[in-house]
Every structure is written in C-alpha cells, then in structure tokens.
Design an enzyme around this catalytic site. Structure first.
Site, PDB file in Angstrom:
ATOM      1  N   CYS A   7       0.864  -1.184   0.000  1.00  0.00           N
ATOM      2  CA  CYS A   7       0.000   0.000   0.000  1.00  0.00           C
ATOM      3  C   CYS A   7       0.898   1.231   0.000  1.00  0.00           C
ATOM      4  CB  CYS A   7      -0.989  -0.021   1.166  1.00  0.00           C
ATOM      5  SG  CYS A   7      -0.246   0.015   2.811  1.00  0.00           S
ATOM      6  N   ASN A  10       2.281   1.424   4.347  1.00  0.00           N
ATOM      7  CA  ASN A  10       2.557   0.144   5.028  1.00  0.00           C
ATOM      8  C   ASN A  10       2.238   0.220   6.524  1.00  0.00           C
ATOM      9  OD1 ASN A  10       5.411  -2.089   5.617  1.00  0.00           O
ATOM     10  ND2 ASN A  10       3.315  -2.612   5.213  1.00  0.00           N
ATOM     11  N   CYS A  12      -1.537   0.889   7.371  1.00  0.00           N
ATOM     12  CA  CYS A  12      -2.985   0.641   7.503  1.00  0.00           C
ATOM     13  C   CYS A  12      -3.439  -0.608   6.743  1.00  0.00           C
ATOM     14  CB  CYS A  12      -3.794   1.845   7.020  1.00  0.00           C
ATOM     15  SG  CYS A  12      -3.510   3.341   7.982  1.00  0.00           S
ATOM     16  N   ARG A  13      -3.426  -0.544   5.397  1.00  0.00           N
ATOM     17  CA  ARG A  13      -4.043  -1.617   4.611  1.00  0.00           C
ATOM     18  C   ARG A  13      -3.159  -2.840   4.440  1.00  0.00           C
ATOM     19  NH1 ARG A  13      -5.235   2.256  -0.311  1.00  0.00           N
ATOM     20  NH2 ARG A  13      -3.314   3.075   0.575  1.00  0.00           N
ATOM     21  N   SER A  14      -1.904  -2.656   3.970  1.00  0.00           N
ATOM     22  CA  SER A  14      -1.084  -3.843   3.680  1.00  0.00           C
ATOM     23  C   SER A  14      -0.721  -4.651   4.937  1.00  0.00           C
ATOM     24  CB  SER A  14       0.152  -3.495   2.845  1.00  0.00           C
ATOM     25  OG  SER A  14       0.983  -2.569   3.481  1.00  0.00           O
ATOM     26  N   ASP A 123      -8.320   4.012   1.025  1.00  0.00           N
ATOM     27  CA  ASP A 123      -7.317   4.395   2.025  1.00  0.00           C
ATOM     28  C   ASP A 123      -8.047   4.909   3.269  1.00  0.00           C
ATOM     29  OD1 ASP A 123      -5.374   5.575   3.547  1.00  0.00           O
ATOM     30  OD2 ASP A 123      -4.409   6.623   1.883  1.00  0.00           O
TER      31      ASP A 123
HETATM   32  P1  4NP Z   1      -1.797   2.875   4.067  1.00  0.00           P
HETATM   33  O1  4NP Z   1      -2.430   4.237   4.621  1.00  0.00           O
HETATM   34  O2  4NP Z   1      -1.227   3.190   2.707  1.00  0.00           O
HETATM   35  O3  4NP Z   1      -2.969   1.948   3.982  1.00  0.00           O
HETATM   36  O4  4NP Z   1      -0.750   2.437   5.063  1.00  0.00           O
HETATM   37  C1  4NP Z   1      -1.712   5.425   4.720  1.00  0.00           C
HETATM   38  C2  4NP Z   1      -0.800   5.589   5.735  1.00  0.00           C
HETATM   39  C3  4NP Z   1      -0.113   6.775   5.859  1.00  0.00           C
HETATM   40  C4  4NP Z   1      -0.327   7.802   4.958  1.00  0.00           C
HETATM   41  C5  4NP Z   1      -1.240   7.626   3.928  1.00  0.00           C
HETATM   42  C6  4NP Z   1      -1.932   6.426   3.806  1.00  0.00           C
HETATM   43  N1  4NP Z   1       0.371   9.024   5.082  1.00  0.00           N
HETATM   44  O5  4NP Z   1       0.074   9.948   4.317  1.00  0.00           O
HETATM   45  O6  4NP Z   1       1.257   9.136   5.949  1.00  0.00           O
END
Ligand code: 4NP
Length: 153
Positions: A7, A10, A12-14, A123
């Site tokens: 994702c 790294n 939240c989703r992955s 997201d």
């Molecule tokens: P992820 O979510 O891609 O599912 O881990 C996010 C985590 C952090 C950020 C964006 C999306 N960020 O902008 O820091």
C-alpha cells in the site's frame, strides 16, 4: 509461494492484508511467506496504525510483530506475487519494474474477488474507525479468493 502486500504507507491496509493472509495459510498448514511494504518510506520502522491493530485484534489476528518498510526493486526478485491495494500503488510499483516478468507479478488484490473490475481498497488513514472495518472485510474477501485461486492451480 512468496507474497508481498503493498500500500502507500505500510501502516494501515497492507499490514492487515499480510495478517489476514498469514492467518489463513497457517490454518491450512501451508509453508508460504507473506510480507508487506509501502511505496512510500515515511513510516519505515513503525508499528501498524493503532486502528489496524484494533480491528485485527477484534478478529483474532495479531499485527504487533510487523514493522513498516518501503517497497524496493529487490522485492520483484524476492516475491512471486505483489498484491497492491489501489490504482496509485499499482502505478508506483510498475514504475519500478524492469522486466515483463516483474510486471506480471503485480496485481490489484481486489481483482481476485472481483475479476477485471480494478476496484481499489479505500485508504482509511484520514477517516474514522468504520473505514478500517470496511477495509478488513474487503481484504478478508480478497485474501480468501487469492488463496482459493492458488490452491486450484
Ligand atoms: P496505508 O495508509 O497506505 O494503507 O498504510 C496510509 C498511511 C499513511 C499515509 C497515507 C496512507 N500518510 O500519508 O502518511
């Protein structure tokens, strides 16, 4: 079989996708490797987001052994399947690919549950806890479909 979930951050989703698929393969007694990474490196070394840890814990899955890392070119050699969460992850990962074989390893994870649709896992980072429930349920469906697809080939 070696699988890496990808994702953006790294956190939240992955990490959820990694935890859900690992749980399934352990229950089946399969000796597969599951990892995860982010196309961005801002959260490298961090635990998964507390909201991901919580929803996973409620469903009996522990994510607290995981630490964020950035996806890199070496991952194309280390893994058989590179499963991305959304269209932007897909573009960013393909940009790093250097061969057709590398490109052929990359897939949108929801295409296992919804073939050909190119649906993104939303997201959930800037939303509330309900977003994490939706993401968990989508990833559960996708990981089950991925596992069934691998076991039937
Ligand atoms: P992820 O979510 O891609 O599912 O881990 C996010 C985590 C952090 C950020 C964006 C999306 N960020 O902008 O820091």
């Amino acid at each position: 079989m070696k699988i890496v979930m990808v994702c953006l951050g790294n956190i939240c989703r992955s990490p959820l996708a990694e935890g859900i698929l690992r749980d399934k393969i352990q229950k089946k007694g399969l000796d597969w490797t599951v990892d995860s990474a982010g196309t961005g490196g801002w959260h490298a070394g961090e635990l998964p987001d507390e909201r991901s840890i919580q929803i996973a814990r409620q469903r009996g899955i522990d994510l607290t052994d995981q630490r964020a890392r950035q996806f890199g070119r070496a991952d194309f050699e280390r893994f058989d399947h590179i499963l991305v969460m959304d269209t932007s992850n897909y573009t960013n990962v393909l940009r790093l690919a250097q061969t057709g074989e590398h490109r052929s390893k990359v897939a949108m994870i929801l295409n296992y549950a919804y073939p050909g649709q190119d649906f993104s896992v939303p997201d959930p980072y800037y939303g509330g806890p309900d977003g994490f429930v939706e993401v968990f349920d989508l990833l559960e469906e996708a990981c089950e479909a991925f596992l069934q697809a691998q076991l039937s080939t």
